[in-house]
Design a protein around this motif. Structure first.
Motif, PDB file in Angstrom:
ATOM      1  N   LEU A  46       6.462   2.645  -0.127  1.00 46.63           N
ATOM      2  CA  LEU A  46       6.229   3.157   1.215  1.00 46.63           C
ATOM      3  C   LEU A  46       4.808   3.710   1.255  1.00 46.63           C
ATOM      4  N   ALA A  47       4.035   3.278   2.235  1.00 50.88           N
ATOM      5  CA  ALA A  47       2.664   3.765   2.429  1.00 50.88           C
ATOM      6  C   ALA A  47       2.588   4.461   3.779  1.00 50.88           C
ATOM      7  N   VAL A  48       1.991   5.646   3.800  1.00 53.16           N
ATOM      8  CA  VAL A  48       2.002   6.497   4.986  1.00 53.16           C
ATOM      9  C   VAL A  48       0.580   6.938   5.315  1.00 53.16           C
ATOM     10  N   ASP A  49       0.278   6.959   6.617  1.00 58.83           N
ATOM     11  CA  ASP A  49      -0.967   7.551   7.111  1.00 58.83           C
ATOM     12  C   ASP A  49      -0.586   8.620   8.121  1.00 58.83           C
ATOM     13  N   SER A  50      -0.846   9.886   7.781  1.00 61.86           N
ATOM     14  CA  SER A  50      -0.499  11.016   8.632  1.00 61.86           C
ATOM     15  C   SER A  50      -1.779  11.665   9.130  1.00 61.86           C
ATOM     16  N   GLY A  51      -1.971  11.637  10.455  1.00 65.16           N
ATOM     17  CA  GLY A  51      -3.201  12.183  11.024  1.00 65.16           C
ATOM     18  C   GLY A  51      -2.964  12.855  12.353  1.00 65.16           C
ATOM     19  N   GLY A  52      -4.051  13.078  13.068  1.00 68.17           N
ATOM     20  CA  GLY A  52      -3.984  13.805  14.317  1.00 68.17           C
ATOM     21  C   GLY A  52      -3.266  13.079  15.427  1.00 68.17           C
ATOM     22  N   SER A  53      -3.099  11.763  15.305  1.00 68.64           N
ATOM     23  CA  SER A  53      -2.408  11.001  16.343  1.00 68.64           C
ATOM     24  C   SER A  53      -0.978  10.661  15.970  1.00 68.64           C
TER      25      SER A  53
ATOM     26  N   PRO B 257     -31.557   2.924  -0.782  1.00 68.65           N
ATOM     27  CA  PRO B 257     -32.077   1.567  -0.952  1.00 68.65           C
ATOM     28  C   PRO B 257     -31.375   0.791  -2.062  1.00 68.65           C
ATOM     29  N   HIS B 258     -30.751   1.491  -3.008  1.00 62.63           N
ATOM     30  CA  HIS B 258     -30.095   0.809  -4.125  1.00 62.63           C
ATOM     31  C   HIS B 258     -28.672   0.381  -3.785  1.00 62.63           C
ATOM     32  N   ALA B 259     -28.138   0.853  -2.657  1.00 61.88           N
ATOM     33  CA  ALA B 259     -26.742   0.590  -2.318  1.00 61.88           C
ATOM     34  C   ALA B 259     -26.609  -0.692  -1.506  1.00 61.88           C
ATOM     35  N   ARG B 260     -25.463  -1.298  -1.633  1.00 62.46           N
ATOM     36  CA  ARG B 260     -25.162  -2.520  -0.889  1.00 62.46           C
ATOM     37  C   ARG B 260     -24.321  -2.168   0.326  1.00 62.46           C
ATOM     38  N   ARG B 261     -24.881  -2.353   1.489  1.00 60.15           N
ATOM     39  CA  ARG B 261     -24.169  -2.068   2.735  1.00 60.15           C
ATOM     40  C   ARG B 261     -23.107  -3.133   2.964  1.00 60.15           C
ATOM     41  N   THR B 262     -21.884  -2.696   3.246  1.00 63.31           N
ATOM     42  CA  THR B 262     -20.796  -3.643   3.431  1.00 63.31           C
ATOM     43  C   THR B 262     -19.894  -3.204   4.565  1.00 63.31           C
ATOM     44  N   ALA B 263     -19.280  -4.139   5.231  1.00 62.15           N
ATOM     45  CA  ALA B 263     -18.329  -3.818   6.291  1.00 62.15           C
ATOM     46  C   ALA B 263     -17.032  -3.323   5.674  1.00 62.15           C
ATOM     47  N   ALA B 264     -16.410  -2.359   6.331  1.00 62.87           N
ATOM     48  CA  ALA B 264     -15.129  -1.846   5.845  1.00 62.87           C
ATOM     49  C   ALA B 264     -14.073  -2.942   5.922  1.00 62.87           C
ATOM     50  N   ALA B 265     -13.319  -3.101   4.832  1.00 65.35           N
ATOM     51  CA  ALA B 265     -12.284  -4.136   4.783  1.00 65.35           C
ATOM     52  C   ALA B 265     -11.041  -3.732   5.551  1.00 65.35           C
ATOM     53  N   GLY B 266     -10.765  -2.430   5.642  1.00 64.67           N
ATOM     54  CA  GLY B 266      -9.548  -1.977   6.302  1.00 64.67           C
ATOM     55  C   GLY B 266      -9.624  -0.512   6.650  1.00 64.67           C
ATOM     56  N   ASP B 267      -8.486   0.039   7.122  1.00 63.11           N
ATOM     57  CA  ASP B 267      -8.444   1.419   7.597  1.00 63.11           C
ATOM     58  C   ASP B 267      -7.662   2.287   6.614  1.00 63.11           C
ATOM     59  N   PRO B 268      -7.458   3.580   6.935  1.00 63.54           N
ATOM     60  CA  PRO B 268      -6.751   4.457   5.987  1.00 63.54           C
ATOM     61  C   PRO B 268      -5.337   3.996   5.631  1.00 63.54           C
ATOM     62  N   LEU B 269      -4.610   3.408   6.575  1.00 67.80           N
ATOM     63  CA  LEU B 269      -3.274   2.907   6.228  1.00 67.80           C
ATOM     64  C   LEU B 269      -3.376   1.759   5.227  1.00 67.80           C
ATOM     65  N   ASP B 270      -4.365   0.894   5.395  1.00 69.66           N
ATOM     66  CA  ASP B 270      -4.598  -0.157   4.393  1.00 69.66           C
ATOM     67  C   ASP B 270      -4.895   0.455   3.032  1.00 69.66           C
ATOM     68  N   GLY B 271      -5.615   1.581   3.034  1.00 66.87           N
ATOM     69  CA  GLY B 271      -5.895   2.264   1.778  1.00 66.87           C
ATOM     70  C   GLY B 271      -4.635   2.788   1.116  1.00 66.87           C
ATOM     71  N   SER B 272      -3.723   3.363   1.909  1.00 63.80           N
ATOM     72  CA  SER B 272      -2.446   3.820   1.354  1.00 63.80           C
ATOM     73  C   SER B 272      -1.655   2.660   0.764  1.00 63.80           C
ATOM     74  N   VAL B 273      -1.654   1.522   1.456  1.00 62.27           N
ATOM     75  CA  VAL B 273      -0.955   0.333   0.950  1.00 62.27           C
ATOM     76  C   VAL B 273      -1.561  -0.109  -0.376  1.00 62.27           C
ATOM     77  N   ARG B 274      -2.882  -0.131  -0.463  1.00 61.69           N
ATOM     78  CA  ARG B 274      -3.553  -0.568  -1.701  1.00 61.69           C
ATOM     79  C   ARG B 274      -3.212   0.364  -2.860  1.00 61.69           C
ATOM     80  N   ILE B 275      -3.236   1.671  -2.607  1.00 62.54           N
ATOM     81  CA  ILE B 275      -2.912   2.629  -3.663  1.00 62.54           C
ATOM     82  C   ILE B 275      -1.458   2.459  -4.104  1.00 62.54           C
ATOM     83  N   ALA B 276      -0.549   2.298  -3.129  1.00 68.37           N
ATOM     84  CA  ALA B 276       0.865   2.135  -3.464  1.00 68.37           C
ATOM     85  C   ALA B 276       1.093   0.879  -4.298  1.00 68.37           C
ATOM     86  N   ASN B 277       0.468  -0.220  -3.916  1.00 69.30           N
ATOM     87  CA  ASN B 277       0.635  -1.465  -4.670  1.00 69.30           C
ATOM     88  C   ASN B 277       0.084  -1.327  -6.085  1.00 69.30           C
ATOM     89  N   ASP B 278      -1.086  -0.710  -6.219  1.00 70.38           N
ATOM     90  CA  ASP B 278      -1.686  -0.579  -7.551  1.00 70.38           C
ATOM     91  C   ASP B 278      -0.852   0.335  -8.443  1.00 70.38           C
TER      92      ASP B 278
END
Length: 328
Positions: free
Chosen positions: A6-13, A284-305
């Motif tokens: 179970l992956a959960v995102d709990s926020g202001g909304s 200047p040393h960092a690689r700018r990248t588009a975000a792959a997902g949102d905080p709920l996606d992050g919870s899912v990734r952590i849960a799976n790992d």
């Protein structure tokens, strides 16, 4: 029947919940169901209220499990706003309650800034700026976590939506008074939105949702930026603040990745263009990248790992706390 997470995102909304089953190798997790509540979890003298969270989460978890044929939850990850400073009661009570009610063996309590990071970049070194009404930057070199800002609209959140809205309203009031640094276009927008500016303090100061009220003016600042140097200057300064926070948490060596997430990006080019320039200047040393997902996606990734034994991110008592019952 099978074991899931179970992956959960709990926020202001409110609360967003995903039920899934773990996959390793190239498969990745399989999401089997979703639920959401529009009721934010309460906070009180003990911080985030475990009872109120469980009162919403347990019925959703049971319904999702029944629908998907998942009879046991091995892992639960709760990403929560305010966890770093308001999470003591959750850490004390949630693992035991989830073990009793759902048979959960592993529980991770994660600050929403960290779930935003993992959703954006995954388990890589770098920095993520989460920019909405407020603003916080999170970074890791994969040995420890760092955070910058996120201090709220009175003490920080510099460059966030409330900060931009407040700066725009200040420029409007300067124009009203005839002081230097004022903006007639922003004054006109402020009066159109809030009425005569003499009454503006009474509309802002007593409000419990003051940050959201201030942030509601940020799109007006962006709308004026093309023809108003004062509004453009507010957004340039906001971009500089955001880049400052990113630089404070970004690993100094290697080729870390940097991403920006959050609703503030909807302001478009008036903010995004100066932000890209400031990030390139500061990192200047960092690689700018588009975000792959949102905080709920992050919870899912952590849960799976966690479920597959491939979790590699550093722990932190306030930002990423994992507990496992070896007898569960």
């Amino acid at each position: 029947m099978s074991t899931g997470f179970l992956a959960v995102d709990s926020g202001g909304s409110g609360l967003r919940v995903v039920l899934g089953t773990a996959g390793d190798g190239g498969e990745g997790p399989r999401v089997t169901g979703r639920r959401a509540s529009r009721e934010p979890v309460r906070t009180g003298a003990r911080g985030i209220d475990p009872g109120h969270l469980l009162g919403q989460l347990l019925p959703m978890a049971r319904a999702l499990g029944e629908e998907a044929g998942v009879d046991r939850l091995g892992t639960v990850v709760v990403g929560a706003a305010g966890l770093a400073t308001l999470g003591d009661a959750l850490r004390a009570e949630l693992p035991g309650a989830l073990a009793r009610e759902l048979g959960v063996r592993t529980v991770a309590l994660v600050a929403d800034a960290v779930t935003a990071y993992v959703g954006a970049l995954g388990p890589r070194a770098g920095a993520v700026v989460a920019a909405g009404t407020g603003l916080i930057a999170t970074g890791t070199d994969l040995t420890r976590w760092r955070r910058a800002d996120g201090w709220g609209h009175l003490l920080g959140d510099c460059g966030g939506g409330a900060w931009i809205g407040r700066a725009g309203l200040e420029a409007a009031l300067r124009a009203h008074d005839g002081r230097e640094g004022g903006s007639a276009p922003l004054l006109a927008r402020a009066e159109e939105r809030f009425g005569p500016v003499a009454g503006l303090p009474g509309q802002v100061y007593p409000r419990t949702d003051r940050p959201a009220v201030l942030a509601s003016f940020a799109p007006e600042v962006a709308a004026c930026a093309a023809g108003d140097p004062v509004a453009a200057g507010v957004l340039r300064t906001a971009a500089r603040h955001m880049a400052d926070s990113a630089a404070a948490v970004c690993p100094p060596g290697g080729e870390p990745r940097v991403a920006v997430t959050g609703g503030l990006l909807k302001l478009g080019d008036p903010l995004v263009v100066p932000l890209e320039e400031e990030l390139a200047k500061r990192l200047p040393h960092a690689r700018r990248t588009a975000a792959a997902g949102d905080p709920l996606d992050g919870s899912v990734r952590i849960a799976n790992d966690l479920a597959t034994g491939s979790f590699t991110l550093p722990g932190d008592d306030s930002m990423l706390w994992v507990t496992t019952d070896p007898d569960g």
